[in-house]
Design an enzyme around this catalytic site. Structure first.
Site, PDB file in Angstrom:
ATOM      1  N   CYS A  12      37.542 -66.948  35.252  1.00 44.41           N
ATOM      2  CA  CYS A  12      37.279 -67.368  33.891  1.00 44.41           C
ATOM      3  C   CYS A  12      38.028 -66.587  32.811  1.00 44.41           C
ATOM      4  O   CYS A  12      38.488 -65.481  33.018  1.00 44.41           O
ATOM      5  CB  CYS A  12      35.803 -67.305  33.539  1.00 44.41           C
ATOM      6  SG  CYS A  12      34.726 -67.980  34.786  1.00 44.41           S
ATOM      7  N   GLY A  38      41.237 -70.413  34.774  1.00 46.01           N
ATOM      8  CA  GLY A  38      40.175 -71.273  35.295  1.00 46.01           C
ATOM      9  C   GLY A  38      40.468 -72.720  34.998  1.00 46.01           C
ATOM     10  O   GLY A  38      40.774 -73.065  33.851  1.00 46.01           O
ATOM     11  N   ASN A 112      33.110 -63.577  31.587  1.00 51.59           N
ATOM     12  CA  ASN A 112      34.139 -63.436  32.623  1.00 51.59           C
ATOM     13  C   ASN A 112      33.761 -62.240  33.476  1.00 51.59           C
ATOM     14  O   ASN A 112      33.519 -61.158  32.937  1.00 51.59           O
ATOM     15  CB  ASN A 112      35.514 -63.205  31.973  1.00 51.59           C
ATOM     16  CG  ASN A 112      36.590 -62.858  32.994  1.00 51.59           C
ATOM     17  OD1 ASN A 112      36.582 -63.361  34.106  1.00 51.59           O
ATOM     18  ND2 ASN A 112      37.511 -62.009  32.601  1.00 51.59           N
ATOM     19  N   GLY A 113      33.709 -62.419  34.785  1.00 47.74           N
ATOM     20  CA  GLY A 113      33.408 -61.284  35.655  1.00 47.74           C
ATOM     21  C   GLY A 113      32.298 -61.610  36.623  1.00 47.74           C
ATOM     22  O   GLY A 113      32.060 -62.771  36.954  1.00 47.74           O
ATOM     23  N   TYR A 252      49.145 -60.194  39.386  1.00 49.20           N
ATOM     24  CA  TYR A 252      49.113 -61.615  39.701  1.00 49.20           C
ATOM     25  C   TYR A 252      48.366 -62.498  38.705  1.00 49.20           C
ATOM     26  O   TYR A 252      48.782 -63.610  38.416  1.00 49.20           O
ATOM     27  CB  TYR A 252      48.470 -61.735  41.090  1.00 49.20           C
ATOM     28  CG  TYR A 252      48.179 -63.110  41.564  1.00 49.20           C
ATOM     29  CD1 TYR A 252      49.206 -64.006  41.818  1.00 49.20           C
ATOM     30  CD2 TYR A 252      46.870 -63.533  41.776  1.00 49.20           C
ATOM     31  CE1 TYR A 252      48.935 -65.284  42.269  1.00 49.20           C
ATOM     32  CE2 TYR A 252      46.597 -64.799  42.231  1.00 49.20           C
ATOM     33  CZ  TYR A 252      47.636 -65.673  42.476  1.00 49.20           C
ATOM     34  OH  TYR A 252      47.361 -66.922  42.922  1.00 49.20           O
TER      35      TYR A 252
END
Ligand code: SF4
Length: 469
Positions: A12, A38, A112-113, A252
């Site tokens: 996300c 996402g 997010n996480g 990445y």
């Protein structure tokens, strides 16, 4: 390489605007810039000072927002979210931001996480009579904030956050305030920017560039930032010695034009390639990179080795995402659809092929095979990060340990499996050197999926003594 081929997926991206009349539209553009974080769902919640209005749906940002009527989403503050979800978790009710309303106030949350103790907290909340409607961690935080009927405030948010363990970046919107919070180790990225008099918050700085905003500062580990008509204020709900920013953001996950913890991603990838060339040279004719995320490190490797950089593989940008195809066989076909060798460049040549990481090895094998079928006489695989041998508990969805090729094979065996003439990975020290230019300013990184040293344990213990990153 491409996220859906790789087997590593971001969980996300979050975005928030405070004080701009086009809050929802800016959020749309910001989310669009972070689409790579996402692709399962997207949404915006906007506040006009009295009400929270929502537009969200499953699919890509453009798909979700082509049905949006921005005239009905008026308001100067907004929070948005792009979502990646694991299999079986693609329900509409999990698409964020999640909105919660009580008789007196409303709240929208974007996250997010990963909250590592979410299940435990969920059990406790349900035991106390809460009825949770989604399988999302985010709802757990919302219930913790509103526990005992508390008003939404810095105090109630701080109390709630202190109960959760994990890696997280939150943006919370109420009718009259916006809050942004980062976990005590700062594992996930979150930055604050300015657009004229308005404030913006985003997981990645590429979202600021997209809307013409300028970077102001990082949200600090363990910091809760409050933005309102009174301005910006900050409290620390936790203190940490060193930051542990996710190294995979540089390797990445993030876009090359983003600065993560004030380090440009493209520049750090080039340094990874340079370190890799120093550590693991190869007798070859040229260097190529696997598009897209390995191009920067391939350029760095070429610069440091003196070998020419060539475009030996091209990517078809118009192929649908393969991760919806479940079987291994179809996944492997997806590689053929997405990547193609440039036969006239690679035929008859000894090649150094740079990739950012190897997860299962199946994609690497297909690419090496593809290059050899196109006439490459040798393919030396160089990986611009240390081998991934451990799972991530901090919000990055990657293969299980059983599936991770480096967890179960020696480097020689990996070479045999993927059909390469040689294989080498960047060392842990090389990766740290490439990312953490100035340790006093930029602090540390998490490399737990590579080293097995987890900076945050499930019991909440923080690994302060670990010196590796
Ligand atoms: S374990 Fe790996 S993917 Fe997860 S936060 Fe740490 S570096 Fe990033």
């Amino acid at each position: 390489m491409l996220a859906e081929m790789k087997g590593i997926n971001e969980e996300c991206g979050v975005f928030g605007v405070w004080g701009h009349e086009k809050g929802a539209e800016l959020t749309y553009y910001g989310l669009h810039a972070m689409q790579h974080r996402g692709q399962e769902g997207a949404g915006v919640v906007v506040s006009d000072g009295d009400n929270l209005k929502t537009h969200k749906g499953l699919g890509l940002v453009n798909d979700v927002f082509k049905r949006a009527d921005f005239s009905k989403l008026s308001g100067a503050t907004a929070v948005g979210h792009v979502r990646y979800s694991t299999q079986g978790d693609r329900a509409f009710e999990n698409v964020q931001p999640l909105v919660f309303r009580s008789q007196t106030e409303g709240m929208a949350l974007a996250h997010n996480g990963n909250i590592m103790n979410a299940e435990k907290m969920r059990g406790e909340l349900e035991g106390q009579g809460s009825i949770l409607q989604t399988s999302s961690d985010t709802e757990v935080l919302a219930h913790l904030i509103k526990r005992r009927g508390m008003e939404i405030s810095e105090t109630s948010i701080t109390e709630a956050i202190n109960k959760i363990i994990g890696a997280y970046a939150f943006v919370i919107l109420t009718e009259d305030k916006m809050y942004a919070a980062l976990d005590p180790s700062g594992i996930r990225p979150l930055s604050i920017g300015r657009l004229g008099d308005a404030y913006v918050v985003a997981s990645e700085t590429c979202a600021f560039d997209q809307i013409g905003a300028t970077f102001e500062r990082e949200v600090l580990p363990g910091e809760l930032v409050t933005i309102s008509d009174e301005g910006v204020s900050s409290t620390r709900f936790a203190m940490r010695g060193r930051r542990k920013m996710c190294a995979m953001e540089y390797v990445y996950l993030s876009r090359p034009d983003s600065d993560v913890n004030e380090v440009n991603v493209h520049a750090s990838r080039k340094r990874m390639g340079k370190e890799l060339a120093k550590e693991s040279p190869a007798d070859a004719d040229m260097v190529i990179g696997v598009p897209d995320s390995s191009i920067s490190s391939a350029i760095g490797y070429a610069e440091a080795s003196g070998l020419p950089y060539e475009m030996g593989i091209i990517k078809n940008r118009y192929v649908g995402r393969t991760f919806i195809q479940p079987s291994q066989e179809l996944r492997e076909q997806g590689v053929k659809l997405k990547l193609a060798p440039v036969r006239g460049i690679v035929a008859g040549k000894r090649i150094v092929m740079i990739d950012d990481s190897i997860v299962r090895g199946t994609t690497s094998r297909r690419i090496v095979q593809m290059l050899k079928q196109a006439g490459a006489v040798e393919v030396h695989v160089r990986i611009a990060s240390p081998s991934i041998q451990h799972p991530c508990y901090y919000g990055i969805d990657m293969s299980t340990r059983d599936e991770l090729i480096a967890a179960n094979n020696s480097i020689e065996e990996i070479g045999e499996v993927i059909g390469a003439d040689s294989v080498a990975y960047l060392s842990e020290a090389g990766l740290e050197e490439a990312i953490v230019r100035d340790k006093t300013i930029h602090q540390g990184i998490c490399m737990a999926c590579m080293t097995g040293h987890y900076p945050v344990k499930e019991n909440g213990e923080q690994e302060a003594a670990y010196k590796g990153c």
